[in-house]
Design a protein around this motif. Structure first.
Motif, mmCIF file in Angstrom:
data_model
loop_
_atom_site.group_PDB
_atom_site.id
_atom_site.type_symbol
_atom_site.label_atom_id
_atom_site.label_comp_id
_atom_site.label_asym_id
_atom_site.label_seq_id
_atom_site.Cartn_x
_atom_site.Cartn_y
_atom_site.Cartn_z
ATOM 1 N N ARG A 231 0.855 -1.184 0.000
ATOM 2 C CA ARG A 231 0.000 0.000 0.000
ATOM 3 C C ARG A 231 0.894 1.238 0.000
ATOM 4 O O ARG A 231 1.208 1.778 1.063
ATOM 5 C CB ARG A 231 -0.909 -0.028 1.215
ATOM 6 N N PRO A 232 1.302 1.699 -1.178
ATOM 7 C CA PRO A 232 2.263 2.802 -1.256
ATOM 8 C C PRO A 232 1.770 4.119 -0.648
ATOM 9 O O PRO A 232 2.568 5.003 -0.388
ATOM 10 C CB PRO A 232 2.507 2.971 -2.755
ATOM 11 N N THR A 233 0.462 4.248 -0.422
ATOM 12 C CA THR A 233 -0.067 5.488 0.137
ATOM 13 C C THR A 233 -0.234 5.427 1.656
ATOM 14 O O THR A 233 -0.806 6.345 2.248
ATOM 15 C CB THR A 233 -1.426 5.825 -0.503
ATOM 16 N N ALA A 234 0.265 4.376 2.285
ATOM 17 C CA ALA A 234 0.113 4.219 3.736
ATOM 18 C C ALA A 234 0.810 5.359 4.476
ATOM 19 O O ALA A 234 1.919 5.754 4.131
ATOM 20 C CB ALA A 234 0.687 2.877 4.188
ATOM 21 N N THR A 235 0.129 5.868 5.507
ATOM 22 C CA THR A 235 0.711 6.933 6.327
ATOM 23 C C THR A 235 0.846 6.506 7.785
ATOM 24 O O THR A 235 1.373 7.264 8.590
ATOM 25 C CB THR A 235 -0.152 8.211 6.272
#
Length: 167
Positions: free
Chosen positions: A145-149
């Motif tokens: 999940r490259p958009t994980a924060t």
């Protein structure tokens, strides 16, 4: 008997060498050409180095371009599919397909916003670190999940709070 031991040792060395080769392959490639396995094989001490930043930037840009291409295709598809169908059942099917396509694009629009935020985080040096704890999110989670924060633990805590309090 000593020949048997030597043979067993020799057969184990190439496997260790190939794993070592995978963990060092990233040093000789640009970040955007690395595979997921090569990034995962990097040592923890190299977390969010220039190669990983280039790898994730390329991954996010590819995802962004894919979403933008899908949006263009949807626009063209909706423009082309304006035929009048006399059968109400056929017309209902066409309208339902359009509604589904538009809902999908709406989800992608929201994802596109997260992608742009992630690219901005890459530029500012915050990418890869949890918003709540400041700890590394982890390469496996970022690849999935490259958009994980949030780190996995922080995300689980947030989901538990939402479940308990209905926020």
């Amino acid at each position: 008997m000593s020949t048997k031991t030597a043979t067993a040792t020799e057969t184990k060395r190439p496997a260790a060498k190939s794993k070592s080769g995978l963990s060092e392959a990233w040093r000789h490639k640009p970040g955007q050409e690395l595979s997921d396995e090569e990034v995962l094989a990097m040592p923890d001490s190299e977390y969010m180095n220039d190669h990983q930043i280039a790898f994730f930037r390329a991954k996010l840009q590819q995802l962004r371009d894919s979403i933008l291409d899908n949006a263009d295709e949807t626009t063209e598809h909706l423009r082309e599919d304006t035929t009048i169908v006399p059968d109400p059942a056929d017309r209902a099917t066409i309208e339902e397909e359009h509604a589904l396509e538009l809902r999908t694009r709406d989800r992608e629009r929201k994802l596109l916003k997260k992608i742009m935020q992630s690219i901005a985080r890459l530029d500012s040096g915050e990418y890869g670190y949890c918003d709540e704890t400041g700890e590394p999110i982890g390469l496996g989670r970022l690849i999935a999940r490259p958009t994980a924060t949030l780190s996995l633990e922080a995300q689980q805590r947030r989901e538990m709070k939402q479940k308990m309090f209905g926020d």
